[in-house]
Design an enzyme around this catalytic site. Sequence first.
Site, PDB file in Angstrom:
ATOM      1  N   HIS A 147       0.834  -1.210   0.000  1.00 56.31           N
ATOM      2  CA  HIS A 147       0.000   0.000   0.000  1.00 56.31           C
ATOM      3  C   HIS A 147       0.868   1.260   0.000  1.00 56.31           C
ATOM      4  O   HIS A 147       0.704   2.144  -0.855  1.00 56.31           O
ATOM      5  CB  HIS A 147      -0.915  -0.016   1.223  1.00 56.31           C
ATOM      6  N   GLU A 148       1.786   1.347   0.953  1.00 54.55           N
ATOM      7  CA  GLU A 148       2.617   2.549   1.069  1.00 54.55           C
ATOM      8  C   GLU A 148       3.624   2.649  -0.065  1.00 54.55           C
ATOM      9  O   GLU A 148       3.903   3.743  -0.567  1.00 54.55           O
ATOM     10  CB  GLU A 148       3.326   2.576   2.426  1.00 54.55           C
ATOM     11  N   HIS A 193       1.964   4.178  -3.069  1.00 60.23           N
ATOM     12  CA  HIS A 193       1.875   5.640  -2.966  1.00 60.23           C
ATOM     13  C   HIS A 193       3.193   6.281  -3.400  1.00 60.23           C
ATOM     14  O   HIS A 193       3.210   7.237  -4.182  1.00 60.23           O
ATOM     15  CB  HIS A 193       1.580   6.057  -1.519  1.00 60.23           C
TER      16      HIS A 193
END
Length: 212
Positions: free
Chosen positions: A26-27, A30
């Site tokens: 997820h990170e 980003h």
Amino acid sequence: MDFNIAEYIRFMSLAIVPFFFAITVHELSHGVAAYMLGDDTAKRLGRLTLNPFAHIDIVGLLFLLITQLFGWAKPVPVNFSRLRNNKYGMAIVAAAGPVSNIAVALASALLLQAVLVVPIHADTLAAKIAMPIAIMLKLSVQINVALAVFNLIPILPLDGGRILTNFLPYEKAFKFSQTERYGFIIIILLFLTGIFDKTVLPVIRYLTAFLL
């Protein structure tokens, strides 16, 4: 209902790897999205990595231990003013996290089906290996769907809040951005008042059941 510590430890030992992978992807997503759009802040700070220890947030991990489903990582720093796509850059970077989790959930569901169709005799070494893998893949689907849906709630600093901010007129976006300081409190209230259980949880359950 009595709390079974042995069962809890067993569950968490299987859930911790899918959780770490989910928040890491997820990170990282980003950061990669921001980097591709011109902001190298995450790269310079060593956040473009699959090393989960670069992303772990202690409070987010504790939240997982309590809820056995939800948690979060340290947000990847992004300088939105450096993004080449000034119009949709924030939305693209914000959406990259949830989209990556849906992709992982889908991949986990497909791998789970592959594991389940293989004929394995009980009480064999293959069965002892396949069973934990199947459980972890199922948990991966649940955790990634939960993380994606949770982050799409239109509350700052969640990804849904960033996406909404991107599409609001400037004045409304500025006023909405002022709510970020209360975001964590609002999220906790959603859990404590049962609103989360009645609105967000059904969506998570539906998508998880669909993929499984």
